[in-house]
Design a protein around this motif. Structure first.
Motif, PDB file in Angstrom:
ATOM      1  N   LEU A 132      11.947  17.125  -7.076  1.00  0.00           N
ATOM      2  CA  LEU A 132      10.803  18.031  -7.236  1.00  0.00           C
ATOM      3  C   LEU A 132      11.152  19.447  -6.770  1.00  0.00           C
ATOM      4  CD1 LEU A 132       7.776  15.853  -6.008  1.00  0.00           C
ATOM      5  CD2 LEU A 132       8.717  16.064  -8.322  1.00  0.00           C
ATOM      6  N   VAL A 155       0.849  -1.189   0.000  1.00  0.00           N
ATOM      7  CA  VAL A 155       0.000   0.000   0.000  1.00  0.00           C
ATOM      8  C   VAL A 155       0.883   1.237   0.000  1.00  0.00           C
ATOM      9  CG1 VAL A 155      -1.965   1.149   1.040  1.00  0.00           C
ATOM     10  CG2 VAL A 155      -1.658  -1.318   1.364  1.00  0.00           C
ATOM     11  N   THR A 169       2.716   4.165   2.957  1.00  0.00           N
ATOM     12  CA  THR A 169       1.883   5.274   2.486  1.00  0.00           C
ATOM     13  C   THR A 169       2.527   6.645   2.670  1.00  0.00           C
ATOM     14  OG1 THR A 169       0.661   4.983   4.559  1.00  0.00           O
ATOM     15  CG2 THR A 169      -0.391   4.188   2.563  1.00  0.00           C
ATOM     16  N   ALA A 192      13.923   5.265   2.888  1.00  0.00           N
ATOM     17  CA  ALA A 192      12.721   4.718   2.234  1.00  0.00           C
ATOM     18  C   ALA A 192      13.105   3.476   1.426  1.00  0.00           C
ATOM     19  CB  ALA A 192      12.064   5.774   1.338  1.00  0.00           C
ATOM     20  N   HIS A 230      13.416  10.344   4.925  1.00  0.00           N
ATOM     21  CA  HIS A 230      14.398  10.590   3.881  1.00  0.00           C
ATOM     22  C   HIS A 230      14.456   9.457   2.866  1.00  0.00           C
ATOM     23  CE1 HIS A 230      15.464  14.039   6.062  1.00  0.00           C
ATOM     24  NE2 HIS A 230      16.225  13.467   6.971  1.00  0.00           N
ATOM     25  N   TRP A 231      15.019   9.787   1.713  1.00  0.00           N
ATOM     26  CA  TRP A 231      15.058   8.930   0.541  1.00  0.00           C
ATOM     27  C   TRP A 231      15.811   7.617   0.802  1.00  0.00           C
ATOM     28  CZ3 TRP A 231      18.285   6.510  -2.804  1.00  0.00           C
ATOM     29  CH2 TRP A 231      17.812   6.235  -4.090  1.00  0.00           C
ATOM     30  N   TRP A 275      -5.892   5.790   7.854  1.00  0.00           N
ATOM     31  CA  TRP A 275      -6.680   4.652   7.367  1.00  0.00           C
ATOM     32  C   TRP A 275      -6.388   3.370   8.161  1.00  0.00           C
ATOM     33  CZ3 TRP A 275      -4.522   0.327   4.728  1.00  0.00           C
ATOM     34  CH2 TRP A 275      -3.133   0.415   4.535  1.00  0.00           C
ATOM     35  N   ALA A 305      -2.513   5.980  -4.312  1.00  0.00           N
ATOM     36  CA  ALA A 305      -3.549   7.004  -4.443  1.00  0.00           C
ATOM     37  C   ALA A 305      -3.261   7.930  -5.619  1.00  0.00           C
ATOM     38  CB  ALA A 305      -3.637   7.809  -3.151  1.00  0.00           C
ATOM     39  N   PRO A 330      12.878  13.811  -4.328  1.00  0.00           N
ATOM     40  CA  PRO A 330      13.931  14.825  -4.113  1.00  0.00           C
ATOM     41  C   PRO A 330      14.112  15.808  -5.278  1.00  0.00           C
ATOM     42  CG  PRO A 330      14.644  12.769  -3.162  1.00  0.00           C
ATOM     43  CD  PRO A 330      13.333  12.484  -3.892  1.00  0.00           C
ATOM     44  N   SER A 348       4.035  10.316   3.647  1.00  0.00           N
ATOM     45  CA  SER A 348       3.457  11.401   4.433  1.00  0.00           C
ATOM     46  C   SER A 348       2.903  12.505   3.553  1.00  0.00           C
ATOM     47  CB  SER A 348       4.478  11.948   5.429  1.00  0.00           C
ATOM     48  OG  SER A 348       5.775  11.883   4.923  1.00  0.00           O
ATOM     49  N   CYS A 385      -5.909   4.601  -6.504  1.00  0.00           N
ATOM     50  CA  CYS A 385      -6.562   3.621  -5.651  1.00  0.00           C
ATOM     51  C   CYS A 385      -6.107   3.854  -4.208  1.00  0.00           C
ATOM     52  CB  CYS A 385      -6.173   2.224  -6.144  1.00  0.00           C
ATOM     53  SG  CYS A 385      -7.055   0.931  -5.319  1.00  0.00           S
TER      54      CYS A 385
HETATM   55  P1  FAD Z   1       6.027   8.732  -0.291  1.00  0.00           P
HETATM   56  O1  FAD Z   1       7.079   9.127  -1.243  1.00  0.00           O
HETATM   57  O2  FAD Z   1       5.256   9.816   0.397  1.00  0.00           O
HETATM   58  O3  FAD Z   1       5.013   7.786  -1.053  1.00  0.00           O
HETATM   59  C1  FAD Z   1       3.825   7.327  -0.480  1.00  0.00           C
HETATM   60  C2  FAD Z   1       2.794   7.061  -1.551  1.00  0.00           C
HETATM   61  O4  FAD Z   1       1.656   6.454  -0.957  1.00  0.00           O
HETATM   62  C3  FAD Z   1       2.292   8.322  -2.231  1.00  0.00           C
HETATM   63  O5  FAD Z   1       2.252   8.106  -3.606  1.00  0.00           O
HETATM   64  C4  FAD Z   1       0.887   8.493  -1.673  1.00  0.00           C
HETATM   65  O6  FAD Z   1       0.001   9.125  -2.577  1.00  0.00           O
HETATM   66  C5  FAD Z   1       0.476   7.063  -1.446  1.00  0.00           C
HETATM   67  N1  FAD Z   1      -0.590   6.901  -0.450  1.00  0.00           N
HETATM   68  C6  FAD Z   1      -0.768   7.594   0.706  1.00  0.00           C
HETATM   69  N2  FAD Z   1      -1.852   7.134   1.368  1.00  0.00           N
HETATM   70  C7  FAD Z   1      -2.356   6.128   0.620  1.00  0.00           C
HETATM   71  C8  FAD Z   1      -3.461   5.239   0.768  1.00  0.00           C
HETATM   72  N3  FAD Z   1      -4.262   5.269   1.852  1.00  0.00           N
HETATM   73  N4  FAD Z   1      -3.689   4.321  -0.211  1.00  0.00           N
HETATM   74  C9  FAD Z   1      -2.879   4.242  -1.295  1.00  0.00           C
HETATM   75  N5  FAD Z   1      -1.827   5.053  -1.480  1.00  0.00           N
HETATM   76  C10 FAD Z   1      -1.560   5.979  -0.541  1.00  0.00           C
HETATM   77  N6  FAD Z   1      14.860  13.031   0.960  1.00  0.00           N
HETATM   78  C11 FAD Z   1      16.215  13.020   0.871  1.00  0.00           C
HETATM   79  O7  FAD Z   1      16.843  12.127   1.428  1.00  0.00           O
HETATM   80  N7  FAD Z   1      16.888  13.994   0.198  1.00  0.00           N
HETATM   81  C12 FAD Z   1      16.249  15.021  -0.420  1.00  0.00           C
HETATM   82  O8  FAD Z   1      16.886  15.900  -1.004  1.00  0.00           O
HETATM   83  C13 FAD Z   1      14.819  15.058  -0.358  1.00  0.00           C
HETATM   84  N8  FAD Z   1      14.131  16.030  -0.990  1.00  0.00           N
HETATM   85  C14 FAD Z   1      12.769  16.026  -0.930  1.00  0.00           C
HETATM   86  C15 FAD Z   1      12.056  17.037  -1.593  1.00  0.00           C
HETATM   87  C16 FAD Z   1      10.664  17.058  -1.554  1.00  0.00           C
HETATM   88  C17 FAD Z   1       9.922  18.141  -2.284  1.00  0.00           C
HETATM   89  C18 FAD Z   1       9.954  16.059  -0.837  1.00  0.00           C
HETATM   90  C19 FAD Z   1       8.446  16.079  -0.787  1.00  0.00           C
HETATM   91  C20 FAD Z   1      10.656  15.055  -0.177  1.00  0.00           C
HETATM   92  C21 FAD Z   1      12.060  15.032  -0.214  1.00  0.00           C
HETATM   93  N9  FAD Z   1      12.783  14.034   0.438  1.00  0.00           N
HETATM   94  C22 FAD Z   1      14.159  14.023   0.357  1.00  0.00           C
HETATM   95  C23 FAD Z   1      12.107  13.005   1.258  1.00  0.00           C
HETATM   96  C24 FAD Z   1      11.836  11.727   0.475  1.00  0.00           C
HETATM   97  O9  FAD Z   1      11.355  12.026  -0.793  1.00  0.00           O
HETATM   98  C25 FAD Z   1      10.820  10.887   1.253  1.00  0.00           C
HETATM   99  O10 FAD Z   1      11.395  10.533   2.480  1.00  0.00           O
HETATM  100  C26 FAD Z   1      10.405   9.649   0.489  1.00  0.00           C
HETATM  101  O11 FAD Z   1       9.663  10.042  -0.641  1.00  0.00           O
HETATM  102  C27 FAD Z   1       9.559   8.718   1.344  1.00  0.00           C
HETATM  103  O12 FAD Z   1       9.119   7.635   0.574  1.00  0.00           O
HETATM  104  P2  FAD Z   1       7.815   6.806   0.948  1.00  0.00           P
HETATM  105  O13 FAD Z   1       7.678   5.793  -0.137  1.00  0.00           O
HETATM  106  O14 FAD Z   1       7.874   6.382   2.359  1.00  0.00           O
HETATM  107  O15 FAD Z   1       6.605   7.842   0.892  1.00  0.00           O
END
Ligand code: FAD
Length: 378
Positions: A45, A7, A100, A284, A280-281, A231, A34, A43, A102, A74
């Protein structure tokens, strides 16, 4: 398991799917997201995409080639022991990976649309708005806010950054360190207003609680993000008051085969003697690899040295480790000078964390030393 449902289609969800296949898993994989796009990188972006040098940050591995059933638009609504209920129906599972991520914390008192930056749509909208604008107010001198401010200043906009804290990056760095970053703003032509509280946003810009204002064509907020875990309430997955999923050392987060990865998860780190969560990336991807392998029967503890980078205000910042609980901060090099410098946090003799400024080698060395169990200061 016969079918794994992942998810969340961010970096963590994507990496979990790729890892399951790489580990030889040939059962069914459903990935619910979603968003209307396949997984992409965030990063860039606030960096290359805002600068206009990149427009698409889709992650390279095509999930269809891996026979992953990717469901776009979804949204998961409820986790049951045997299925994930979503806006696209119920998806049966034998095991689940929660990823999911943040969402940005909204700014209270905004009576006009403000820009947030989390999705590729947000980034494209902001890029277009920056092209039309002469001035921008950024609320929040955090990682993302400072990157946006840097980009806007490079476009010759009048940029003001407002933050309630006494120093920039205050949630990430102690004031004794953050204060060294203050001159970087003026050097980029950015007006930094610290200890300044926002009362609201109106047609002309930002209203401050001290009666002052910052007039600006566009307002961007970067005041933090909250785990998307509402959720999961009532599902049996342990959640903390801040919305994090509380996992064990193998990233397992439930009585059944439920694992968590990425921004949402908090886990007990043996290395740092604390339960930690990292947005952070690098984490993740790494946590998703561990969660996926453990779901397949491994029992690897997840215990990385967290790593993070940011390009902002004319500098490359790299942070490694976890400095909470450290008792000594040592500076190597001169923060006021032109050369690279590094801040090192120690607990007793042990190196716990480092912030390297324009010093990739310093960051690499520190990361290695933090991971060594009996590192001594040298
Ligand atoms: P996310 O990338 O948030 O992905 C989660 C996904 O789940 C999203 O697509 C969301 O829509 C989906 N979702 C949420 N709820 C639901 C649901 N109920 N059902 C289905 N889908 C759902 N980190 C670094 O280390 N270096 C950087 O330079 C850096 N720059 C960044 C710049 C920006 C603008 C942002 C926003 C973040 C940055 N980060 C950076 C942080 C890094 O991108 C995040 O830590 C990373 O994206 C986390 O990954 P994730 O898969 O846990 O979550």
């Amino acid at each position: 398991p016969r079918r794994v449902v992942i998810v969340g289609g961010g970096l963590a969800g994507h990496t979990a799917a790729v890892t399951l296949r790489a580990a030889g898993y040939d059962g069914g994989i459903t990935l619910l997201t979603a968003e209307p796009h396949p997984p992409y990188d965030r990063p860039p972006l606030s960096k290359e995409l805002l600068a206009g040098t990149v427009d698409d940050t889709t992650l390279p591995t095509d999930l269809a080639d891996l026979d992953v059933d990717l469901r776009l638009r979804c949204r998961a609504l409820r986790l049951r022991p045997d299925a994930v209920e979503s806006t696209g129906g119920a998806h049966r599972h034998d095991a689940v990976i929660l990823a999911t991520g943040s969402s940005p914390i909204g700014l209270a008192g905004a009576s006009r649309a403000v820009h947030e930056l989390r999705t590729v749509e947000d980034a494209r909208r902001l890029r277009a708005a920056l092209r039309e604008a002469d001035s921008v107010a950024v609320v929040g001198a955090g990682w993302v806010g400072n990157e946006v401010a840097t980009r806007a200043a490079a476009l010759n906009l009048k940029v003001t950054v407002v933050d309630a804290a006494p120093t920039p990056l205050a949630r990430a760095l102690p004031a004794a360190l953050g204060e060294h970053l203050v001159p970087w703003f003026a050097a980029q032509g950015i007006d930094l207003r610290l200890r300044t509280l926002v009362d609201g946003v109106d047609e002309r810009g930002v209203r401050l609680t001290d009666g002052g204002r910052v007039d600006a064509d566009i307002v961007v907020t970067g005041i933090g993000a909250r785990p998307d875990t509402g959720w999961l309430l009532g599902s049996g997955v342990p959640l903390s008051p801040d919305g994090a999923v509380e996992a064990d050392a193998t990233l397992r987060a439930g009585p059944g085969p439920v694992y968590a990865a990425g921004d949402i998860v908090r886990w007990p780190s043996r290395l740092f003697g604390a339960r930690i969560r990292v947005e952070h990336w690098d984490h993740a991807a790494a946590s998703a690899r561990t969660a996926a392998r453990n779901l397949l029967g491994h029992a690897e503890p997840y215990d990385p040295v967290p790593y993070f980078w940011s390009d902002q205000l004319g500098h490359r910042l790299q942070y490694v480790g976890h400095h909470h609980g450290a008792d000594r901060l040592v500076l190597r090099g001169d923060p006021a000078g032109e050369d690279p410098w590094t801040a090192l946090w120690f607990h007793g003799e042990r190196l716990r964390a480092a912030l390297a400024v324009d010093d990739p080698r310093g960051a690499r060395d520190a990361r290695r030393r933090i991971a060594e169990p009996d590192t001594r200061s040298r």
